[in-house]
Design a protein around this motif. Structure first.
Motif, PDB file in Angstrom:
ATOM      1  N   PHE A   1      29.411 -21.741  18.094  1.00 24.72           N
ATOM      2  CA  PHE A   1      27.968 -21.656  18.314  1.00 24.72           C
ATOM      3  C   PHE A   1      27.539 -20.214  18.604  1.00 24.72           C
ATOM      4  O   PHE A   1      26.457 -19.797  18.182  1.00 24.72           O
ATOM      5  CB  PHE A   1      27.558 -22.595  19.445  1.00 24.72           C
ATOM      6  N   GLU A   2      28.388 -19.481  19.287  1.00 28.48           N
ATOM      7  CA  GLU A   2      28.093 -18.065  19.503  1.00 28.48           C
ATOM      8  C   GLU A   2      28.064 -17.314  18.177  1.00 28.48           C
ATOM      9  O   GLU A   2      27.180 -16.473  17.943  1.00 28.48           O
ATOM     10  CB  GLU A   2      29.137 -17.464  20.442  1.00 28.48           C
ATOM     11  N   ILE A   3      29.026 -17.608  17.308  1.00 30.07           N
ATOM     12  CA  ILE A   3      29.071 -16.961  15.988  1.00 30.07           C
ATOM     13  C   ILE A   3      27.815 -17.293  15.190  1.00 30.07           C
ATOM     14  O   ILE A   3      27.211 -16.414  14.546  1.00 30.07           O
ATOM     15  CB  ILE A   3      30.336 -17.407  15.226  1.00 30.07           C
ATOM     16  N   ALA A   4      27.393 -18.550  15.223  1.00 28.98           N
ATOM     17  CA  ALA A   4      26.227 -18.959  14.453  1.00 28.98           C
ATOM     18  C   ALA A   4      24.944 -18.317  14.982  1.00 28.98           C
ATOM     19  O   ALA A   4      24.097 -17.871  14.186  1.00 28.98           O
ATOM     20  CB  ALA A   4      26.100 -20.479  14.469  1.00 28.98           C
ATOM     21  N   ALA A   5      24.780 -18.247  16.294  1.00 31.20           N
ATOM     22  CA  ALA A   5      23.596 -17.598  16.849  1.00 31.20           C
ATOM     23  C   ALA A   5      23.551 -16.122  16.464  1.00 31.20           C
ATOM     24  O   ALA A   5      22.484 -15.586  16.123  1.00 31.20           O
ATOM     25  CB  ALA A   5      23.569 -17.762  18.369  1.00 31.20           C
ATOM     26  N   GLU A   6      24.708 -15.473  16.477  1.00 33.15           N
ATOM     27  CA  GLU A   6      24.775 -14.079  16.051  1.00 33.15           C
ATOM     28  C   GLU A   6      24.387 -13.945  14.581  1.00 33.15           C
ATOM     29  O   GLU A   6      23.673 -13.010  14.191  1.00 33.15           O
ATOM     30  CB  GLU A   6      26.183 -13.537  16.269  1.00 33.15           C
ATOM     31  N   ALA A   7      24.838 -14.884  13.746  1.00 33.72           N
ATOM     32  CA  ALA A   7      24.500 -14.840  12.317  1.00 33.72           C
ATOM     33  C   ALA A   7      23.004 -15.015  12.098  1.00 33.72           C
ATOM     34  O   ALA A   7      22.431 -14.424  11.169  1.00 33.72           O
ATOM     35  CB  ALA A   7      25.272 -15.922  11.573  1.00 33.72           C
ATOM     36  N   ALA A   8      22.363 -15.836  12.934  1.00 30.69           N
ATOM     37  CA  ALA A   8      20.922 -16.045  12.807  1.00 30.69           C
ATOM     38  C   ALA A   8      20.116 -14.906  13.410  1.00 30.69           C
ATOM     39  O   ALA A   8      18.921 -14.762  13.102  1.00 30.69           O
ATOM     40  CB  ALA A   8      20.532 -17.356  13.486  1.00 30.69           C
ATOM     41  N   GLY A   9      20.734 -14.116  14.276  1.00 35.33           N
ATOM     42  CA  GLY A   9      20.036 -13.008  14.908  1.00 35.33           C
ATOM     43  C   GLY A   9      19.036 -13.440  15.961  1.00 35.33           C
ATOM     44  O   GLY A   9      18.047 -12.749  16.214  1.00 35.33           O
ATOM     45  N   VAL A  10      19.296 -14.594  16.589  1.00 38.50           N
ATOM     46  CA  VAL A  10      18.398 -15.106  17.625  1.00 38.50           C
ATOM     47  C   VAL A  10      19.244 -15.541  18.814  1.00 38.50           C
ATOM     48  O   VAL A  10      20.444 -15.803  18.676  1.00 38.50           O
ATOM     49  CB  VAL A  10      17.553 -16.296  17.112  1.00 38.50           C
ATOM     50  N   PRO A  11      18.639 -15.656  20.001  1.00 42.88           N
ATOM     51  CA  PRO A  11      19.405 -16.134  21.160  1.00 42.88           C
ATOM     52  C   PRO A  11      19.745 -17.613  21.023  1.00 42.88           C
ATOM     53  O   PRO A  11      19.153 -18.351  20.219  1.00 42.88           O
ATOM     54  CB  PRO A  11      18.455 -15.883  22.338  1.00 42.88           C
ATOM     55  N   ALA A  12      20.696 -18.047  21.819  1.00 44.87           N
ATOM     56  CA  ALA A  12      21.162 -19.429  21.745  1.00 44.87           C
ATOM     57  C   ALA A  12      20.015 -20.423  21.892  1.00 44.87           C
ATOM     58  O   ALA A  12      19.964 -21.437  21.177  1.00 44.87           O
ATOM     59  CB  ALA A  12      22.222 -19.674  22.825  1.00 44.87           C
ATOM     60  N   GLU A  13      19.079 -20.158  22.800  1.00 46.23           N
ATOM     61  CA  GLU A  13      18.010 -21.123  23.062  1.00 46.23           C
ATOM     62  C   GLU A  13      17.032 -21.252  21.893  1.00 46.23           C
ATOM     63  O   GLU A  13      16.218 -22.183  21.862  1.00 46.23           O
ATOM     64  CB  GLU A  13      17.248 -20.756  24.340  1.00 46.23           C
ATOM     65  N   ALA A  14      17.113 -20.359  20.922  1.00 44.07           N
ATOM     66  CA  ALA A  14      16.266 -20.444  19.730  1.00 44.07           C
ATOM     67  C   ALA A  14      16.962 -21.151  18.575  1.00 44.07           C
ATOM     68  O   ALA A  14      16.428 -21.207  17.470  1.00 44.07           O
ATOM     69  CB  ALA A  14      15.818 -19.053  19.293  1.00 44.07           C
ATOM     70  N   CYS A  15      18.161 -21.694  18.817  1.00 42.84           N
ATOM     71  CA  CYS A  15      18.929 -22.411  17.793  1.00 42.84           C
ATOM     72  C   CYS A  15      18.932 -23.907  18.090  1.00 42.84           C
ATOM     73  O   CYS A  15      18.944 -24.326  19.243  1.00 42.84           O
ATOM     74  CB  CYS A  15      20.382 -21.934  17.765  1.00 42.84           C
ATOM     75  N   VAL A  16      18.970 -24.695  17.022  1.00 39.44           N
ATOM     76  CA  VAL A  16      19.144 -26.134  17.158  1.00 39.44           C
ATOM     77  C   VAL A  16      20.202 -26.584  16.156  1.00 39.44           C
ATOM     78  O   VAL A  16      20.241 -26.118  15.013  1.00 39.44           O
ATOM     79  CB  VAL A  16      17.826 -26.911  16.942  1.00 39.44           C
TER      80      VAL A  16
END
Length: 218
Positions: free
Chosen positions: A161-176
């Motif tokens: 999940f950390e890798i995916a948030a980094e790939a999206a360029g957004v903080p964890a709380e902005a991911c679903v």
């Protein structure tokens, strides 16, 4: 919901979300191959036991090759049921006739065309990479792919999940995460994400829309 708290990156699972439920696919596969589905499930559990118990763990990091997994599965089926199963080329046979969840695919395209980041986050065996791409063309739909065999981590581990948030360029709380596995959804939430436990496209879209940083009409 404030703009800063709204979801800006939607990560969809593959199996059971962009396809029909995995249990249904397994039943269909066993019927095609003339294998007892209950025994196949028992064999998967037994083969996975030395690797921690998750039935897909041996394949999707991967910890063993698909060929070795198929050999162990065949041996376990023979021991359990006396059935001599040929599981060579398992990935090709598993994907034969497998269907895409077109309703969810259309919804993801709407989100992507509306300007939202859309990614695929999947526990995926390396031998299946070619097959899933024949079902779904990722270019023009997914802004990023995070696949377990490529990153060396798998859901529900925090690192993926950390890798995916980094790939999206957004903080964890902005991911679903949208996933059919309750354990994976719990892992996402433990990593600071939001999660939608997928049962069908209509239900997931209804739960997802209020979270998104998009106009209400999308």
């Amino acid at each position: 919901m404030t703009a800063t708290s709204a979801v800006r990156a939607v990560w969809s699972d593959f199996g059971g979300v962009l396809t029909p439920p995995v249990d249904r696919d397994l039943e269909d596969f066993c019927a095609r191959e003339g294998l007892p589905a209950a025994a196949f499930r028992r064999a998967m559990a037994e083969v996975a036991r030395p690797f921690g118990g998750d039935v897909m763990a041996p394949l999707d990091t991967p910890l063993i090759s698909e060929e070795e997994w198929a050999r162990r599965m065949a041996a376990e089926l023979a021991r359990d049921t006396g059935v001599e199963a040929d599981l060579s080329g398992f990935g090709e046979r598993w994907f034969r006739g497998r269907r895409t969840n077109d309703a969810w695919l259309r919804f993801l395209r709407e989100l992507h065309d509306g300007g939202l980041f859309v990614g695929m986050l999947s526990n995926m065996p390396p031998a299946w990479d070619r097959q899933w791409r024949r079902m779904i063309e990722p270019d023009g739909l997914f802004d990023a792919l995070v696949l377990s065999f490529e990153v060396g981590s798998r859901k529900p581990e925090r690192r993926i999940f950390e890798i995916a948030a980094e790939a999206a360029g957004v903080p964890a709380e902005a991911c679903v995460l949208v996933d059919d596995s309750a354990a994976n959804c719990a892992g996402a939430e433990a990593a600071g994400w939001r999660a939608v436990h997928f049962t069908d496209a209509e239900q997931a879209a209804a739960r997802l829309r209020p979270l998104l940083a998009l106009p209400s009409g999308v």
